[in-house]
Design a protein around this motif. Sequence first.
Motif, PDB file in Angstrom:
ATOM      1  N   GLU A 266       0.737  -1.284  -0.041  1.00  0.00           N
ATOM      2  CA  GLU A 266       0.117  -0.028  -0.134  1.00  0.00           C
ATOM      3  C   GLU A 266       0.894   1.452   0.013  1.00  0.00           C
ATOM      4  O   GLU A 266       0.666   2.334  -0.717  1.00  0.00           O
ATOM      5  N   ARG A 267       1.992   1.181   0.751  1.00  0.00           N
ATOM      6  CA  ARG A 267       3.113   2.440   0.867  1.00  0.00           C
ATOM      7  C   ARG A 267       3.437   2.628  -0.514  1.00  0.00           C
ATOM      8  O   ARG A 267       3.511   3.747  -1.154  1.00  0.00           O
ATOM      9  N   MET A 268       3.722   1.390  -1.316  1.00  0.00           N
ATOM     10  CA  MET A 268       4.389   1.728  -2.706  1.00  0.00           C
ATOM     11  C   MET A 268       3.083   2.305  -3.468  1.00  0.00           C
ATOM     12  O   MET A 268       3.558   3.273  -4.404  1.00  0.00           O
ATOM     13  N   TYR A 269       1.956   1.830  -3.416  1.00  0.00           N
ATOM     14  CA  TYR A 269       0.884   2.498  -4.116  1.00  0.00           C
ATOM     15  C   TYR A 269       0.802   3.994  -3.864  1.00  0.00           C
ATOM     16  O   TYR A 269       0.745   4.814  -4.963  1.00  0.00           O
ATOM     17  N   LEU A 270       0.680   4.453  -2.655  1.00  0.00           N
ATOM     18  CA  LEU A 270       0.797   5.916  -2.360  1.00  0.00           C
ATOM     19  C   LEU A 270       1.895   6.597  -2.960  1.00  0.00           C
ATOM     20  O   LEU A 270       1.729   7.969  -3.319  1.00  0.00           O
ATOM     21  N   MET A 271       3.098   5.928  -3.320  1.00  0.00           N
ATOM     22  CA  MET A 271       4.207   6.579  -3.683  1.00  0.00           C
ATOM     23  C   MET A 271       3.923   6.549  -5.368  1.00  0.00           C
ATOM     24  O   MET A 271       4.858   7.033  -5.970  1.00  0.00           O
ATOM     25  N   GLY A 272       3.083   5.922  -5.805  1.00  0.00           N
ATOM     26  CA  GLY A 272       3.091   5.995  -7.175  1.00  0.00           C
ATOM     27  C   GLY A 272       3.156   4.626  -8.008  1.00  0.00           C
ATOM     28  O   GLY A 272       3.099   4.763  -9.359  1.00  0.00           O
ATOM     29  N   TYR A 273       3.145   3.526  -7.426  1.00  0.00           N
ATOM     30  CA  TYR A 273       3.426   2.420  -7.899  1.00  0.00           C
ATOM     31  C   TYR A 273       2.286   1.050  -7.563  1.00  0.00           C
ATOM     32  O   TYR A 273       2.125   1.016  -6.343  1.00  0.00           O
ATOM     33  N   ARG A 274       1.885   0.601  -8.510  1.00  0.00           N
ATOM     34  CA  ARG A 274       0.949  -0.552  -8.447  1.00  0.00           C
ATOM     35  C   ARG A 274       1.581  -1.813  -8.739  1.00  0.00           C
ATOM     36  O   ARG A 274       2.654  -1.834  -9.375  1.00  0.00           O
ATOM     37  N   LEU A 275       1.077  -2.699  -8.048  1.00  0.00           N
ATOM     38  CA  LEU A 275       1.594  -4.137  -8.094  1.00  0.00           C
ATOM     39  C   LEU A 275       1.319  -4.797  -9.472  1.00  0.00           C
ATOM     40  O   LEU A 275       0.331  -4.933  -9.888  1.00  0.00           O
ATOM     41  N   LYS A 276       2.357  -5.190 -10.182  1.00  0.00           N
ATOM     42  CA  LYS A 276       2.134  -5.682 -11.439  1.00  0.00           C
ATOM     43  C   LYS A 276       2.063  -7.329 -11.508  1.00  0.00           C
ATOM     44  O   LYS A 276       1.202  -7.932 -12.308  1.00  0.00           O
ATOM     45  N   ALA A 277       3.008  -7.981 -10.628  1.00  0.00           N
ATOM     46  CA  ALA A 277       2.914  -9.234 -10.413  1.00  0.00           C
ATOM     47  C   ALA A 277       3.853  -9.691  -9.406  1.00  0.00           C
ATOM     48  O   ALA A 277       4.857  -9.210  -9.121  1.00  0.00           O
ATOM     49  N   ALA A 278       3.371 -10.618  -8.372  1.00  0.00           N
ATOM     50  CA  ALA A 278       4.118 -11.052  -7.388  1.00  0.00           C
ATOM     51  C   ALA A 278       3.906 -12.532  -7.426  1.00  0.00           C
ATOM     52  O   ALA A 278       2.613 -13.241  -7.413  1.00  0.00           O
ATOM     53  N   ARG A 279       5.017 -13.296  -7.063  1.00  0.00           N
ATOM     54  CA  ARG A 279       4.960 -14.813  -7.207  1.00  0.00           C
ATOM     55  C   ARG A 279       5.380 -15.147  -5.598  1.00  0.00           C
ATOM     56  O   ARG A 279       6.413 -14.571  -4.913  1.00  0.00           O
ATOM     57  N   PHE A 280       4.509 -16.000  -5.101  1.00  0.00           N
ATOM     58  CA  PHE A 280       4.781 -16.453  -3.674  1.00  0.00           C
ATOM     59  C   PHE A 280       6.034 -17.318  -3.709  1.00  0.00           C
ATOM     60  O   PHE A 280       5.907 -18.572  -4.158  1.00  0.00           O
ATOM     61  N   ARG A 281       7.121 -16.958  -3.051  1.00  0.00           N
ATOM     62  CA  ARG A 281       8.213 -17.717  -2.938  1.00  0.00           C
ATOM     63  C   ARG A 281       8.896 -18.521  -4.103  1.00  0.00           C
ATOM     64  O   ARG A 281       9.284 -19.506  -4.297  1.00  0.00           O
ATOM     65  N   GLY A 282       8.672 -17.552  -5.194  1.00  0.00           N
ATOM     66  CA  GLY A 282       9.169 -17.909  -6.752  1.00  0.00           C
ATOM     67  C   GLY A 282       8.215 -18.820  -7.194  1.00  0.00           C
ATOM     68  O   GLY A 282       8.553 -19.130  -8.583  1.00  0.00           O
TER      69      GLY A 282
END
Length: 313
Positions: A266-282
């Motif tokens: 959420e902090r990254m979002y407030l700084m202007g960055y959306r989550l593009k893709a995230a893998r759980f433990r690779g």
Amino acid sequence: MTGPAVTPRNPFVRVVRSIRKHGVLSTARMAWALPKRKLHLILQNARLKWAKLRHGGVVVRNVQGSCMKLDLSDEGISQELYLTGVHEPHSTRQFREELEPGMTLLEIGANIGYYTLIGLQHVGPTGTVIALEPSPVNLNWLSENLQLNGVDGNVKIYPNAAGSERRRLPFYHMPSGNLSTLEGKHGKHLKASSVHEVDVVPIDDLVAASNLKIDYFRMDVEGYEAKIIDGMASTLTGKDAPAGAFIEVHSDLLREAGSSARVFVERMYLMGYRLKAARFRGSDEVVVYSNSEFDAHPLAEVRYWEAFFARRD
């Protein structure tokens, strides 16, 4: 009131129960998977022992198109690269796709140079890599690996940790070099092989002092990521903000530090960055593609996520 179910010790009873619950084929697959995993581990250990005897514990091999000198006493990334030739394969592939010739890549926690060398391949002779690595042990291997590949003026190394403010802090070098950290959070499971005082510098200070324009950044800092982005707020919110980032989000370590993975995203979002893709433990199976998917995921606060962020439109 009944107590918890007790697993029977008799293997015949366990097999019968498994067949009743999972079926014959599933039970057979599970029965084969255990010795197969054990055999795989035995063969890996044998390869490591032979390499240590033959090469004195240090080997040079081709890793993702670059030569790397690997210390086989390092129980983490060096052994992994010797055995498999790749680290975080799915994220390595995506990291390559994120980079373009001419970019300036910021590497926070460069370790022994795996992603640094991949970054140099893709930013090319017109690009630059800025690498921060506070561990004197990792820094030595990083420097040797850059020299081994004839890297010249388009890489700059800083022997610093990144953080929210200038200070000196103890840095814990772990037997698995890629688990080394400022926080010392692995103390319950691993004992540091050495501890060094290091200089911590905010990325905003580094960018301002060197007049840098960062196009992309990557960091793997074992639970210190929240403090680092606090120290690069101006860089992330300014007109020349990086286009994206690859960050290993350590959910459990962030929680131990009084924060959380959801708060970080959420902090990254407030700084202007959306989550593009995230893998759980690779994993290439457990993947989320947005902030809302991550927020709703039951594993969001478990272990770690290899997360890619993109600048919001």
